[in-house]
Motif scaffolding. Structure first.
Motif, PDB file in Angstrom:
ATOM      1  N   PRO A 140       0.803  -1.237   0.000  1.00 27.72           N
ATOM      2  CA  PRO A 140       0.000   0.000   0.000  1.00 27.72           C
ATOM      3  C   PRO A 140       0.825   1.271   0.000  1.00 27.72           C
ATOM      4  O   PRO A 140       0.379   2.294  -0.524  1.00 27.72           O
ATOM      5  CB  PRO A 140      -0.859  -0.124   1.272  1.00 27.72           C
ATOM      6  N   VAL A 141       2.036   1.235   0.581  1.00 27.42           N
ATOM      7  CA  VAL A 141       2.895   2.414   0.542  1.00 27.42           C
ATOM      8  C   VAL A 141       3.284   2.731  -0.896  1.00 27.42           C
ATOM      9  O   VAL A 141       3.195   3.876  -1.359  1.00 27.42           O
ATOM     10  CB  VAL A 141       4.162   2.201   1.407  1.00 27.42           C
ATOM     11  N   ILE A 142       3.731   1.710  -1.633  1.00 29.66           N
ATOM     12  CA  ILE A 142       4.137   1.915  -3.027  1.00 29.66           C
ATOM     13  C   ILE A 142       2.956   2.401  -3.862  1.00 29.66           C
ATOM     14  O   ILE A 142       3.096   3.295  -4.703  1.00 29.66           O
ATOM     15  CB  ILE A 142       4.722   0.605  -3.606  1.00 29.66           C
ATOM     16  N   VAL A 143       1.776   1.836  -3.618  1.00 29.53           N
ATOM     17  CA  VAL A 143       0.596   2.200  -4.406  1.00 29.53           C
ATOM     18  C   VAL A 143       0.194   3.652  -4.151  1.00 29.53           C
ATOM     19  O   VAL A 143      -0.038   4.423  -5.095  1.00 29.53           O
ATOM     20  CB  VAL A 143      -0.579   1.245  -4.106  1.00 29.53           C
ATOM     21  N   ILE A 144       0.093   4.064  -2.881  1.00 29.08           N
ATOM     22  CA  ILE A 144      -0.350   5.431  -2.609  1.00 29.08           C
ATOM     23  C   ILE A 144       0.722   6.430  -3.028  1.00 29.08           C
ATOM     24  O   ILE A 144       0.410   7.541  -3.481  1.00 29.08           O
ATOM     25  CB  ILE A 144      -0.740   5.615  -1.117  1.00 29.08           C
ATOM     26  N   CYS A 145       1.992   6.046  -2.909  1.00 26.12           N
ATOM     27  CA  CYS A 145       3.059   6.940  -3.365  1.00 26.12           C
ATOM     28  C   CYS A 145       3.024   7.097  -4.884  1.00 26.12           C
ATOM     29  O   CYS A 145       3.264   8.188  -5.411  1.00 26.12           O
ATOM     30  CB  CYS A 145       4.420   6.423  -2.910  1.00 26.12           C
ATOM     31  N   GLU A 146       2.723   6.033  -5.587  1.00 24.96           N
ATOM     32  CA  GLU A 146       2.568   6.112  -7.040  1.00 24.96           C
ATOM     33  C   GLU A 146       1.407   7.042  -7.392  1.00 24.96           C
ATOM     34  O   GLU A 146       1.504   7.876  -8.299  1.00 24.96           O
ATOM     35  CB  GLU A 146       2.323   4.719  -7.604  1.00 24.96           C
ATOM     36  N   LEU A 147       0.312   6.897  -6.660  1.00 25.50           N
ATOM     37  CA  LEU A 147      -0.874   7.710  -6.934  1.00 25.50           C
ATOM     38  C   LEU A 147      -0.590   9.192  -6.696  1.00 25.50           C
ATOM     39  O   LEU A 147      -1.029  10.052  -7.479  1.00 25.50           O
ATOM     40  CB  LEU A 147      -2.034   7.238  -6.045  1.00 25.50           C
ATOM     41  N   LEU A 148       0.160   9.483  -5.645  1.00 22.48           N
ATOM     42  CA  LEU A 148       0.436  10.875  -5.290  1.00 22.48           C
ATOM     43  C   LEU A 148       1.670  11.438  -5.989  1.00 22.48           C
ATOM     44  O   LEU A 148       1.897  12.642  -5.974  1.00 22.48           O
ATOM     45  CB  LEU A 148       0.613  11.009  -3.779  1.00 22.48           C
ATOM     46  N   GLY A 149       2.490  10.564  -6.575  1.00 24.44           N
ATOM     47  CA  GLY A 149       3.689  11.038  -7.245  1.00 24.44           C
ATOM     48  C   GLY A 149       4.858  11.242  -6.314  1.00 24.44           C
ATOM     49  O   GLY A 149       5.706  12.111  -6.550  1.00 24.44           O
ATOM     50  N   VAL A 150       4.940  10.436  -5.241  1.00 26.96           N
ATOM     51  CA  VAL A 150       6.075  10.498  -4.324  1.00 26.96           C
ATOM     52  C   VAL A 150       7.223   9.676  -4.905  1.00 26.96           C
ATOM     53  O   VAL A 150       7.051   8.496  -5.199  1.00 26.96           O
ATOM     54  CB  VAL A 150       5.691   9.940  -2.936  1.00 26.96           C
ATOM     55  N   PRO A 151       8.395  10.252  -5.090  1.00 27.85           N
ATOM     56  CA  PRO A 151       9.525   9.519  -5.674  1.00 27.85           C
ATOM     57  C   PRO A 151       9.885   8.279  -4.852  1.00 27.85           C
ATOM     58  O   PRO A 151       9.794   8.285  -3.616  1.00 27.85           O
ATOM     59  CB  PRO A 151      10.662  10.534  -5.651  1.00 27.85           C
ATOM     60  N   GLU A 152      10.309   7.233  -5.550  1.00 26.19           N
ATOM     61  CA  GLU A 152      10.661   5.976  -4.885  1.00 26.19           C
ATOM     62  C   GLU A 152      11.743   6.181  -3.835  1.00 26.19           C
ATOM     63  O   GLU A 152      11.721   5.558  -2.771  1.00 26.19           O
ATOM     64  CB  GLU A 152      11.115   4.955  -5.930  1.00 26.19           C
ATOM     65  N   ALA A 153      12.695   7.055  -4.105  1.00 18.82           N
ATOM     66  CA  ALA A 153      13.811   7.276  -3.179  1.00 18.82           C
ATOM     67  C   ALA A 153      13.359   7.842  -1.836  1.00 18.82           C
ATOM     68  O   ALA A 153      14.082   7.731  -0.832  1.00 18.82           O
ATOM     69  CB  ALA A 153      14.825   8.223  -3.815  1.00 18.82           C
ATOM     70  N   ASP A 154      12.168   8.445  -1.779  1.00 19.46           N
ATOM     71  CA  ASP A 154      11.675   9.064  -0.547  1.00 19.46           C
ATOM     72  C   ASP A 154      10.756   8.155   0.256  1.00 19.46           C
ATOM     73  O   ASP A 154      10.346   8.509   1.367  1.00 19.46           O
ATOM     74  CB  ASP A 154      10.916  10.356  -0.875  1.00 19.46           C
ATOM     75  N   GLN A 155      10.414   6.995  -0.270  1.00 20.78           N
ATOM     76  CA  GLN A 155       9.346   6.194   0.328  1.00 20.78           C
ATOM     77  C   GLN A 155       9.713   5.572   1.664  1.00 20.78           C
ATOM     78  O   GLN A 155       8.850   5.381   2.514  1.00 20.78           O
ATOM     79  CB  GLN A 155       8.879   5.131  -0.668  1.00 20.78           C
ATOM     80  N   VAL A 156      10.983   5.269   1.889  1.00 18.91           N
ATOM     81  CA  VAL A 156      11.382   4.698   3.174  1.00 18.91           C
ATOM     82  C   VAL A 156      11.150   5.695   4.305  1.00 18.91           C
ATOM     83  O   VAL A 156      10.587   5.361   5.357  1.00 18.91           O
ATOM     84  CB  VAL A 156      12.857   4.255   3.142  1.00 18.91           C
ATOM     85  N   GLU A 157      11.564   6.949   4.094  1.00 17.55           N
ATOM     86  CA  GLU A 157      11.351   7.969   5.126  1.00 17.55           C
ATOM     87  C   GLU A 157       9.867   8.249   5.326  1.00 17.55           C
ATOM     88  O   GLU A 157       9.402   8.403   6.461  1.00 17.55           O
ATOM     89  CB  GLU A 157      12.080   9.258   4.756  1.00 17.55           C
ATOM     90  N   VAL A 158       9.122   8.323   4.237  1.00 19.77           N
ATOM     91  CA  VAL A 158       7.685   8.563   4.332  1.00 19.77           C
ATOM     92  C   VAL A 158       7.019   7.465   5.156  1.00 19.77           C
ATOM     93  O   VAL A 158       6.158   7.729   6.009  1.00 19.77           O
ATOM     94  CB  VAL A 158       7.067   8.640   2.920  1.00 19.77           C
ATOM     95  N   ARG A 159       7.428   6.236   4.924  1.00 21.31           N
ATOM     96  CA  ARG A 159       6.873   5.097   5.666  1.00 21.31           C
ATOM     97  C   ARG A 159       7.207   5.211   7.152  1.00 21.31           C
ATOM     98  O   ARG A 159       6.366   4.950   8.014  1.00 21.31           O
ATOM     99  CB  ARG A 159       7.434   3.803   5.095  1.00 21.31           C
ATOM    100  N   ARG A 160       8.427   5.624   7.470  1.00 20.77           N
ATOM    101  CA  ARG A 160       8.840   5.751   8.877  1.00 20.77           C
ATOM    102  C   ARG A 160       8.045   6.851   9.574  1.00 20.77           C
ATOM    103  O   ARG A 160       7.549   6.649  10.698  1.00 20.77           O
ATOM    104  CB  ARG A 160      10.340   6.040   8.950  1.00 20.77           C
ATOM    105  N   TRP A 161       7.901   8.007   8.941  1.00 19.02           N
ATOM    106  CA  TRP A 161       7.142   9.095   9.556  1.00 19.02           C
ATOM    107  C   TRP A 161       5.694   8.682   9.803  1.00 19.02           C
ATOM    108  O   TRP A 161       5.114   8.991  10.832  1.00 19.02           O
ATOM    109  CB  TRP A 161       7.175  10.332   8.666  1.00 19.02           C
TER     110      TRP A 161
END
Length: 391
Positions: A140-161
């Motif tokens: 779900p993190v990858i899916v919502i980040c794809e939908l919102l346009g969050v770069p893959e490189a930022d997804q680990v930090e986004v998940r932690r926050w």
């Protein structure tokens, strides 16, 4: 006045405490923070009524306006669409609803299936994996980040926050995470303004409600809300659903034999162990009576969705998992004007993931006894911190 939900065994099995409270009185006072009382709703009829009652406000800014607080949540988190009432809520909701319609979600299904396949491809056959860390969180993190346009490189930090925003008993960590998330989204919005794309966030930047643009604060707040809510509930849904099936091997085997029945089973899996245990904050704007209980004005009311879903007055044999029952009336996604806008996306992700697992790993089973599983230490959501399974 005691609160059974504070019992050490509550996280492992909240439904025993909920049943006792519901049997005694479906709406009753419980100790709240700062020595003030709150009211907990555990009955289905009362919960549904409360979720639709306009006298129960979600405008937390109004509630806390004259109260001292040491909290320093970022306004984008503290004053989100979830914490608003009509007409403001209706205006904001209209701007995001189109992204989560059945048709819009259908266009996301190939991407969801591809991500699921890529994640499951990394699972070693016949060995132990952590279902939460290896699928329920990243999908779900990858899916919502794809939908919102969050770069893959930022997804680990986004998940932690996002995880830190639900760190029960750690207000400083929660507050810090709220600022990190809001500041990140502010920067991402600025970057997208200079290099426009086609993501949902790009569309929100140019969105209008009649002649009214989103303000900058509203835009950041919506972005943070969609990012967090877009995967937290689904992560817990996936983990709870797989655990329920592993604990009912006959039903798991039936779905494995007939995977086309997975979509129809989703509502019962949501009802049986709701990924959201207690709905977000509400308070009474005037005195009212709910379930025979008089509630004064200006006090918090917590609606226990997980308890309502196990009410035998609404669902016969409510503590049993019955994949053939009609569970569409469950309250796991809420009810009324605040019902989860992302419900179609969550169900699509769960359907695709469950069907893929059933086909690829026919021998899947728990790697540890159920009483050794660790649950997230919060009453707001119900989800596992990990789920060790053998493939």
């Amino acid at each position: 006045m005691t609160d059974p939900t504070q019992d050490p065994g509550f996280l492992q099995n909240p439904y025993l405490a909920y049943a006792a409270m519901r049997s005694a009185c479906p709406v009753q006072p419980v100790p709240g923070s700062g020595g003030h009382s709150s009211y907990l709703v555990t009955g289905y009829a009362e919960a549904r009524e409360a979720l639709g009652d306009a006298r129960l406000s979600k405008d937390t800014a109004a509630f806390f306006a004259d109260k001292e607080s040491r909290r320093r949540l970022h306004p984008a988190v503290a004053h989100s669409m979830l914490a608003s009432d009509p007409p403001q809520h209706a205006r904001l909701r209209r701007l995001v609803t189109k992204a989560f319609t059945t048709g819009a979600v259908a266009k996301m299904r190939p991407f969801i299936a591809r991500v699921t396949d890529e994640l499951l491809y990394q699972w070693p056959a016949g060995e132990q994996v952590d279902f939460v860390a290896d699928l329920a969180v990243p999908l779900p993190v990858i899916v919502i980040c794809e939908l919102l346009g969050v770069p893959e490189a930022d997804q680990v930090e986004v998940r932690r926050w996002s995880a830190e925003l639900f760190a029960a008993g750690k207000p400083d960590l929660i507050d810090a995470a709220s600022h990190s998330m809001a500041e990140y989204m502010t920067g991402l919005i600025a970057a997208k303004r200079s290099r426009p794309g086609h993501s949902l966030l790009d569309r929100l930047i140019s969105a209008r409600d009649g002649d009214d643009h989103l303000s900058e604060d509203e835009l950041v707040s919506l972005a943070v809300l969609l990012l967090v809510a877009g995967h937290e509930t689904t992560t817990n849904f996936l983990g709870n659903a797989v655990l329920a099936l592993l604990q009912h091997p006959g039903k798991l085997g039936h779905l494995r034999k007939y995977p086309e029945k997975v979509p129809a089973a989703l509502d019962e899996l949501l009802r049986f162990d709701s990924p959201v245990s207690t709905a977000t904050f509400r308070f009474t704007t005037e005195a009212l009576t709910l379930g025979g209980t008089e509630i004064p004005a200006g006090v918090p009311v917590m609606v226990a969705l997980g308890a309502a879903n196990r009410d035998p007055e609404q669902f016969s044999a409510a503590d049993q998992l019955d994949l053939d029952r009609d569970s569409a009336a469950h309250l796991s996604f809420g009810h009324g004007i605040h019902r989860c806008v992302g419900a179609p996306l969550a169900k699509a992700e769960a359907e695709i993931a469950l069907r893929a697992i059933l086909v690829r790993f026919p021998g899947i089973r728990l790697a540890v006894p159920p009483d050794q599983l660790d649950w997230r230490r919060t009453r707001l959501v119900r989800g596992l911190t990990s789920l060790p399974i053998l493939t």
